[in-house]
Design a protein around this motif. Structure first.
Motif, PDB file in Angstrom:
ATOM      1  N   SER A 407       0.723  -1.224   0.124  1.00  0.00           N
ATOM      2  CA  SER A 407       0.045   0.025  -0.139  1.00  0.00           C
ATOM      3  C   SER A 407       0.792   1.294   0.049  1.00  0.00           C
ATOM      4  O   SER A 407       0.476   2.171  -0.848  1.00  0.00           O
ATOM      5  N   ARG A 408       1.959   1.299   0.770  1.00  0.00           N
ATOM      6  CA  ARG A 408       3.099   2.358   0.928  1.00  0.00           C
ATOM      7  C   ARG A 408       3.439   2.387  -0.593  1.00  0.00           C
ATOM      8  O   ARG A 408       3.417   3.774  -1.063  1.00  0.00           O
ATOM      9  N   ALA A 409       4.163   1.396  -1.173  1.00  0.00           N
ATOM     10  CA  ALA A 409       4.743   1.604  -2.483  1.00  0.00           C
ATOM     11  C   ALA A 409       3.661   2.000  -3.581  1.00  0.00           C
ATOM     12  O   ALA A 409       4.060   2.905  -4.509  1.00  0.00           O
ATOM     13  N   ALA A 410       2.422   1.545  -3.669  1.00  0.00           N
ATOM     14  CA  ALA A 410       1.454   1.822  -4.812  1.00  0.00           C
ATOM     15  C   ALA A 410       0.606   3.069  -4.293  1.00  0.00           C
ATOM     16  O   ALA A 410       0.190   3.627  -5.418  1.00  0.00           O
ATOM     17  N   GLY A 411       0.830   3.371  -3.031  1.00  0.00           N
ATOM     18  CA  GLY A 411       0.152   4.799  -2.876  1.00  0.00           C
ATOM     19  C   GLY A 411      -1.546   4.788  -2.777  1.00  0.00           C
ATOM     20  O   GLY A 411      -2.041   5.654  -3.335  1.00  0.00           O
ATOM     21  N   ARG A 412      -1.962   3.413  -2.434  1.00  0.00           N
ATOM     22  CA  ARG A 412      -3.399   3.347  -2.514  1.00  0.00           C
ATOM     23  C   ARG A 412      -3.825   1.959  -1.624  1.00  0.00           C
ATOM     24  O   ARG A 412      -2.858   1.253  -1.313  1.00  0.00           O
ATOM     25  N   PRO A 413      -5.042   1.924  -1.285  1.00  0.00           N
ATOM     26  CA  PRO A 413      -5.283   0.609  -0.400  1.00  0.00           C
ATOM     27  C   PRO A 413      -5.333  -0.704  -1.389  1.00  0.00           C
ATOM     28  O   PRO A 413      -5.517  -0.546  -2.430  1.00  0.00           O
ATOM     29  N   VAL A 414      -4.865  -1.601  -0.453  1.00  0.00           N
ATOM     30  CA  VAL A 414      -4.863  -2.954  -1.145  1.00  0.00           C
ATOM     31  C   VAL A 414      -5.448  -4.097  -0.391  1.00  0.00           C
ATOM     32  O   VAL A 414      -5.511  -3.886   1.065  1.00  0.00           O
ATOM     33  N   LYS A 415      -5.984  -4.997  -1.102  1.00  0.00           N
ATOM     34  CA  LYS A 415      -6.455  -6.336  -0.637  1.00  0.00           C
ATOM     35  C   LYS A 415      -5.602  -7.323  -0.819  1.00  0.00           C
ATOM     36  O   LYS A 415      -5.665  -7.804  -1.903  1.00  0.00           O
ATOM     37  N   LEU A 416      -4.630  -7.847  -0.117  1.00  0.00           N
ATOM     38  CA  LEU A 416      -3.358  -8.796  -0.220  1.00  0.00           C
ATOM     39  C   LEU A 416      -3.925 -10.152  -0.187  1.00  0.00           C
ATOM     40  O   LEU A 416      -4.511 -10.318   1.078  1.00  0.00           O
ATOM     41  N   MET A 417      -3.824 -11.097  -0.975  1.00  0.00           N
ATOM     42  CA  MET A 417      -3.931 -12.792  -0.772  1.00  0.00           C
ATOM     43  C   MET A 417      -3.084 -13.369  -0.787  1.00  0.00           C
ATOM     44  O   MET A 417      -2.343 -13.119  -1.964  1.00  0.00           O
ATOM     45  N   TRP A 418      -2.551 -14.158   0.009  1.00  0.00           N
ATOM     46  CA  TRP A 418      -1.719 -15.417  -0.148  1.00  0.00           C
ATOM     47  C   TRP A 418      -2.406 -16.314  -0.867  1.00  0.00           C
ATOM     48  O   TRP A 418      -3.578 -16.845   0.064  1.00  0.00           O
ATOM     49  N   THR A 419      -1.887 -16.821  -1.731  1.00  0.00           N
ATOM     50  CA  THR A 419      -2.633 -18.144  -2.234  1.00  0.00           C
ATOM     51  C   THR A 419      -2.116 -19.046  -1.368  1.00  0.00           C
ATOM     52  O   THR A 419      -1.255 -19.193  -0.785  1.00  0.00           O
ATOM     53  N   ARG A 420      -2.578 -20.602  -1.508  1.00  0.00           N
ATOM     54  CA  ARG A 420      -2.440 -21.662  -0.774  1.00  0.00           C
ATOM     55  C   ARG A 420      -0.887 -22.080  -1.363  1.00  0.00           C
ATOM     56  O   ARG A 420       0.015 -22.270  -0.406  1.00  0.00           O
ATOM     57  N   ASN A 421      -0.548 -21.688  -2.551  1.00  0.00           N
ATOM     58  CA  ASN A 421       0.871 -22.147  -2.827  1.00  0.00           C
ATOM     59  C   ASN A 421       1.845 -21.314  -1.959  1.00  0.00           C
ATOM     60  O   ASN A 421       2.764 -21.510  -1.713  1.00  0.00           O
ATOM     61  N   ASP A 422       1.271 -19.949  -1.862  1.00  0.00           N
ATOM     62  CA  ASP A 422       2.192 -18.947  -1.197  1.00  0.00           C
ATOM     63  C   ASP A 422       2.659 -19.533   0.150  1.00  0.00           C
ATOM     64  O   ASP A 422       3.601 -19.385   0.735  1.00  0.00           O
ATOM     65  N   ASP A 423       1.471 -19.878   0.704  1.00  0.00           N
ATOM     66  CA  ASP A 423       1.461 -20.112   2.313  1.00  0.00           C
ATOM     67  C   ASP A 423       2.475 -21.421   2.332  1.00  0.00           C
ATOM     68  O   ASP A 423       3.310 -21.583   3.449  1.00  0.00           O
ATOM     69  N   THR A 424       2.064 -22.302   1.514  1.00  0.00           N
ATOM     70  CA  THR A 424       2.705 -23.631   1.452  1.00  0.00           C
ATOM     71  C   THR A 424       4.378 -23.515   1.425  1.00  0.00           C
ATOM     72  O   THR A 424       5.154 -24.211   2.005  1.00  0.00           O
ATOM     73  N   ARG A 425       4.599 -22.650   0.368  1.00  0.00           N
ATOM     74  CA  ARG A 425       6.064 -22.531   0.119  1.00  0.00           C
ATOM     75  C   ARG A 425       6.916 -21.555   0.841  1.00  0.00           C
ATOM     76  O   ARG A 425       8.013 -21.581   1.318  1.00  0.00           O
ATOM     77  N   HIS A 426       5.875 -20.497   1.455  1.00  0.00           N
ATOM     78  CA  HIS A 426       6.946 -19.361   2.159  1.00  0.00           C
ATOM     79  C   HIS A 426       6.355 -19.036   3.451  1.00  0.00           C
ATOM     80  O   HIS A 426       6.599 -18.091   4.147  1.00  0.00           O
ATOM     81  N   GLY A 427       5.211 -19.634   3.831  1.00  0.00           N
ATOM     82  CA  GLY A 427       4.631 -19.493   5.035  1.00  0.00           C
ATOM     83  C   GLY A 427       5.211 -20.117   6.325  1.00  0.00           C
ATOM     84  O   GLY A 427       6.242 -20.756   6.282  1.00  0.00           O
TER      85      GLY A 427
END
Length: 610
Positions: A407-427
């Motif tokens: 949000s800081r980098a983009a300068g706007r509100p964001v709704k960020l989602m981790w995919t299941r793959n994201d959480d399995t690999r990097h969670g």
């Protein structure tokens, strides 16, 4: 402030408000760290967290509104465990309110609570039980007093029922009509003590969840369901290795795709913002990214197991003049994988930030995010949202921190989602571990039992470690690390197996670990129970009878007896089957006397074969 307080006395006080608001403190005269018990077996993790939270337990506040709602803002997370229902039952029971009149919203991050907003260690009901009851009982006393003064009757002659005060002549005053007058009552004319057990009508009885209808109809809101103005769907392209880093990227093709709004670099990778999550995911796949490998890229599972074996503490007792039973166990990494994927909404402005996400440690999250953004802590608002499962995963707030960075980098509100793959690999994962256990025995008796545990280091930087330190337990555990203190506070061998010891060693690796449900217990207890079976088999004893003879707790024996009854222990089983539900064809041999004495006398329905 009270003139004086005695140990374990519940005090209540009034908070000035347009409607009745009551707080309750569990005044336990907490001892300084140096006076806490020095033997870890005298306490457990729940005790430690209760002690850490005592100084702020009086900040729990309950409100009765002029709209007839009873509101207790819960400083814990609802992750599906039914905590909001449990607390609503406590409130309704003490206040004699209808359960349908009680609301239990989740509190925002409240830094003044310090360690009293951490959800973990199955401790919430234990820590909230007395303060919630005290607040509700105090509110009831003030409502009764307000009604008594309005009617000119002795307060002791009135009773409460169904969210109302009732006079001997049948007059009724709903709590809503008394809320303002009750707020002016400073000294109630009836007792503020919580009810005794025999007067309770809800606690201890089967009760439907207060959110059941919302859950099954889709009305219950999770972070992904929230419509924060301007917050756009966002996903992050992440490295193929743990803690890999970004060299460079080209988003030209991604930005040319329909609905794609932006691509920005953040510490963990490249964030893609779009009008829908489908568009964001497609654009992420279109990125051209060059990654540096992470520090563990060359490390295999076999390498980690070798390190764990090498870190094992040695056994103390050599197998001299006795026989031994030795065993080794390996447990793999396990992903938390809650049903609801990690999601966070962030709206970061130059002078403030607001976030929405499910959090078991919102105060630490608020502190960390404020530091990352360079903002004062009170300029960051953390709204706690219900979660679809956790298993300890939401003690950490990786997703929320990233959302703030995006949000800081983009300068706007964001709704960020981790995919299941994201959480399995990097969670966060439950750390892998290796266990060695040795029991020595002679003449049919167990002489020693040694359990040595080596795990990849567990990350406790979510506030739990600080809570233990605040309660003084790390110091009392002989100067051990927080992990070792946590281990000693949670791992209790229930069986009397001679001289018993359990020791933990940790191997630090640059990877993401976390407090998976039950933390060490899911490993230690499994290995112990398998080992107890092996010892019983070696000694030629029935494993249930062996356990029962060595359980020092009457409650433990009752649990074992119940399990033996439910499984009809001792019945014959077909080849390659273990005991499970009762058989419809086989007849169990006569069970031992202790089992017969506790077996139900009513007939049992037949069940299918396992």
């Amino acid at each position: 402030m009270p003139r004086s307080i005695t140990r374990r006395r519940l005090l209540t006080y009034l908070v000035a408000a347009p409607a009745l608001a009551v707080g309750a403190q569990l005044a336990g005269d907490p001892q300084p760290a140096g006076a806490l018990p020095g033997v870890p077996d005298l306490v457990d993790l729940g005790d430690a967290l209760i002690l850490a939270g005592l100084p702020t337990s009086h900040l729990l506040v309950l409100q009765v509104t002029t709209a007839g709602r009873v509101v207790l803002e819960l400083p814990r997370a609802e992750v599906g465990q039914g905590l909001t229902t449990a607390v609503a039952m406590l409130v309704a029971d003490e206040l004699d309110a209808r359960l349908t009149d009680v609301d239990v919203p989740l509190s925002r991050a409240r830094p003044e609570l310090v360690f009293n907003q951490l959800t973990g260690a199955s401790n919430s009901v234990r820590s909230l039980y007395d303060p919630v009851r005290a607040a509700a009982a105090a509110a009831r006393a003030r409502l009764v007093t307000a009604a008594a003064r309005s009617w000119g009757l002795p307060a002791a002659s009135l009773r409460t029922e169904n969210s109302a005060v009732i006079a001997p002549d049948g007059r009724t005053a709903p709590y809503s009509s008394l809320a303002v007058a009750a707020a002016a009552v400073t000294v109630p004319e009836v007792s503020t003590a919580p009810k005794t057990a025999e007067r309770r009508r809800l606690v201890g009885r089967p009760t439907g969840r207060i959110d059941a209808r919302d859950l099954v109809t889709g009305k219950a809101k999770y972070t992904g369901d929230l419509a924060v103005p301007g917050a756009v769907p966002t996903v992050i392209a992440r490295p193929p290795t743990i803690n890999g880093t970004l060299r460079s990227y080209d988003a030209t093709a991604a930005l040319a795709m329909p609905g794609v709004l932006a691509a920005v670099r953040v510490p963990s990778g490249v964030a893609v913002l779009a009008e829908t999550f489908d568009q964001a995911l497609r654009a992420k796949a279109a990125l051209t990214v060059d990654w540096r490998p992470g520090p563990l890229a060359a490390l295999s599972d076999q390498d980690i197991r070798a390190r764990l074996r090498a870190a094992q503490p040695p056994f103390v007792v050599p197998p001299l003049l006795s026989l031994t039973v030795d065993a080794e166990f390996d447990f793999a990494f396990v992903s938390h994988a809650p049903m609801e994927v990690l999601t966070a909404i962030a709206d970061v402005r130059p002078d403030r930030a607001e976030l929405w996400f499910a959090s078991q440690s919102p105060i630490v999250a608020q502190q960390t995010i404020a530091a990352e953004l360079g903002l004062p802590q009170d300029a960051v608002t953390v709204n706690v949202v219900r979660a679809g499962g956790s298993f300890g995963r939401r003690l950490f707030f990786d997703c929320a921190l990233e959302a703030a960075q995006v949000s800081r980098a983009a300068g706007r509100p964001v709704k960020l989602m981790w995919t299941r793959n994201d959480d399995t690999r990097h969670g966060r994962m439950r750390p892998a571990s290796h266990h060695r256990i040795r029991a020595t025995h002679a003449l049919g008796q167990v002489l020693t039992y040694e359990h040595r545990v080596a795990t990849v280091q567990t990350d406790f930087r979510h506030g739990l470690g600080e809570a233990l330190t605040a309660a003084g337990f790390a110091l009392q555990a002989g100067g051990l690390s927080l992990s070792q203190a946590f281990f000693l506070l949670t791992e209790k061998l229930p069986y009397e197996l001679g001289v018993s010891t359990q020791l933990l060693a940790e191997v630090p690796l640059e990877m993401h670990t976390g407090s998976w449900r039950s933390v060490y217990s899911g490993l230690v207890r499994v290995a112990d129970e398998i080992m107890v079976d092996e010892i019983a088999r070696t000694l030629g004893q029935d494993p249930v009878a062996f356990r029962r003879a060595r359980l020092g707790s009457a409650r433990g024996r009752a649990v074992l007896d119940k399990a033996a009854q439910a499984g009809q222990w001792g019945r014959p089983m077909p080849a390659r089957h273990a005991q499970a539900s009762p058989s419809t064809t086989s007849t169990a041999p006569a069970p031992p006397a202790w089992w017969r004495s506790t077996r139900p006398t009513r007939p049992r329905p037949a069940s299918p074969k396992p």
